[in-house]
Design a protein around this motif. Structure first.
Motif, PDB file in Angstrom:
ATOM      1  N   PRO A  53      22.904  49.329  22.766  1.00 39.48           N
ATOM      2  CA  PRO A  53      22.334  49.867  23.999  1.00 39.48           C
ATOM      3  C   PRO A  53      20.900  49.415  24.245  1.00 39.48           C
ATOM      4  CG  PRO A  53      22.204  51.505  22.269  1.00 39.48           C
ATOM      5  CD  PRO A  53      22.929  50.327  21.681  1.00 39.48           C
ATOM      6  N   ALA A  85      22.730  53.819  28.690  1.00 36.32           N
ATOM      7  CA  ALA A  85      24.089  53.256  28.633  1.00 36.32           C
ATOM      8  C   ALA A  85      24.191  51.928  29.367  1.00 36.32           C
ATOM      9  CB  ALA A  85      25.089  54.270  29.194  1.00 36.32           C
ATOM     10  N   LEU A  86      23.386  50.989  28.919  1.00 42.64           N
ATOM     11  CA  LEU A  86      23.453  49.590  29.342  1.00 42.64           C
ATOM     12  C   LEU A  86      23.535  48.785  28.052  1.00 42.64           C
ATOM     13  CD1 LEU A  86      23.131  47.287  31.480  1.00 42.64           C
ATOM     14  CD2 LEU A  86      20.656  47.454  31.066  1.00 42.64           C
ATOM     15  N   THR A 116      19.975  60.586  35.365  1.00 48.91           N
ATOM     16  CA  THR A 116      20.568  59.263  35.502  1.00 48.91           C
ATOM     17  C   THR A 116      19.436  58.314  35.856  1.00 48.91           C
ATOM     18  OG1 THR A 116      22.663  60.185  36.286  1.00 48.91           O
ATOM     19  CG2 THR A 116      22.248  57.863  36.745  1.00 48.91           C
ATOM     20  N   TYR A 139      20.714  48.255  37.690  1.00 43.86           N
ATOM     21  CA  TYR A 139      21.727  48.911  36.871  1.00 43.86           C
ATOM     22  C   TYR A 139      21.557  50.427  37.009  1.00 43.86           C
ATOM     23  CZ  TYR A 139      21.086  44.443  34.343  1.00 43.86           C
ATOM     24  OH  TYR A 139      20.923  43.125  33.990  1.00 43.86           O
ATOM     25  N   ALA A 198      22.502  53.837  34.903  1.00 40.45           N
ATOM     26  CA  ALA A 198      22.923  54.182  33.544  1.00 40.45           C
ATOM     27  C   ALA A 198      22.482  55.599  33.197  1.00 40.45           C
ATOM     28  CB  ALA A 198      22.343  53.190  32.528  1.00 40.45           C
ATOM     29  N   ASP A 199      23.217  56.218  32.277  1.00 38.50           N
ATOM     30  CA  ASP A 199      22.856  57.544  31.780  1.00 38.50           C
ATOM     31  C   ASP A 199      21.958  57.433  30.557  1.00 38.50           C
ATOM     32  OD1 ASP A 199      24.400  58.986  33.646  1.00 38.50           O
ATOM     33  OD2 ASP A 199      26.213  58.667  32.450  1.00 38.50           O
TER      34      ASP A 199
END
Length: 298
Positions: free
Chosen positions: A11, A39-40, A172, A286, A288-289
């Motif tokens: 990540p 979460a990327l 987020t 992007y 992501a969370d």
């Protein structure tokens, strides 16, 4: 090294707080930073070979030789975990599918190296404990140990002293990379440490037993340095705030800027708005969370 292919995800991270507190005689900077994985992911596939250590990556800025951090991690793991007489003799190819931008302040190279260490250690029956693996990671780079246990952490020293930090809202994030690679070494070289000390208001103890507060804690001492060279960072911050971000800041030494959104829907709306902005055609976005908690590994 391995008998079957292994596929692991690495990540990215963002720095939600970054203060430079001093410079050591060896040239490294002391800091206080709150980091959180997002979460990327880069995807790494470790494939057994007859001999040798190889790296394959389609990104032009990622080395495919012994200078690649993931390759150095694999070599260091084997040399440390096994006495020479019992050292695995088979080879390894590391395929890196890059999604995390390079030179973006998101820790992609460090995360790749940590993913290799963790995957090889687990595959070989965990010969190294988590503290031993983190010590090994520290030899590769200051950010690498952070990615070993996972989850948000408050880092001090040169980034090598880590404490888990779970008191983050479940935002987020919208990440905006302006496709400008920034040299971390250049940013630190141009940092005016005297000014950052004069302006300093926060210290580590302000985080103790407290939830992260955007208005109070969203700080990055490196941001003014990078903005001077790349004013587009300031422009991205303004756009993120104009489209509903609770806060926006550059991550690490840059050049990625992140916006914090209270709901995925708001982040997606901002993503769409920026996507349709003519100025952003050369940017990469992007959604992501935050990955706040350490993963539970069976």
């Amino acid at each position: 090294m391995i008998t079957n292919p292994l596929c692991v995800k690495a990540p990215a991270k963002i720095n939600l707080f970054l203060r430079i507190t001093g410079r050591r005689p060896d040239g490294f900077h002391e800091l206080v930073t709150l980091m959180c994985p997002v979460a990327l992911y880069d995807t790494l596939t470790l494939t057994p070979e007859n001999e040798g250590l190889h790296v394959v990556c389609g990104h032009p800025d990622v080395p495919e030789d012994e200078f690649n951090l993931a390759a150095r991690a694999a070599r260091l793991f084997v040399e440390t975990a096994f006495p020479e007489a019992s050292r695995p003799v088979s080879g390894l190819t590391i395929h890196i599918d890059k999604t995390i931008p390079v030179g973006a302040g998101l820790g992609g190279g460090s995360s790749d190296a940590a993913a290799v260490l963790t995957a090889l250690n687990r595959h070989r029956g965990n010969p190294l404990s988590t503290p031993a693996l983190m010590e090994l990671a520290g030899r590769l780079g200051a950010d690498v140990p952070f990615f070993i246990p996972g989850g948000a952490a408050l880092a001090t020293g040169i980034g090598d002293r880590l404490e888990p930090f779970s008191r983050l809202p479940t935002w987020t994030v919208l990440l905006v990379y302006p496709n400008v690679a920034v040299s971390t070494a250049w940013v630190y070289k141009n940092l005016n440490l005297r000014l950052t000390k004069d302006e300093k208001k926060l210290r580590k103890f302000h985080f103790k037993d407290r939830f992260f507060n955007v208005a109070e804690h969203l700080v990055n001492d490196l941001e003014p340095v990078t903005i001077k060279a790349f004013p587009v960072i300031e422009e991205i911050k303004r756009l993120l705030l104009a489209h509903g971000a609770a806060g926006a800041m550059m991550s690490g030494s840059g050049s990625t800027v992140f916006g914090l959104f209270k709901t995925p829907g708001r982040a997606e709306s901002a993503y769409s708005a920026l996507r349709n902005n003519q100025r952003s055609q050369n940017w990469t976005l992007y959604v992501a969370d935050l990955l706040i908690h350490r993963p539970v590994i069976a």
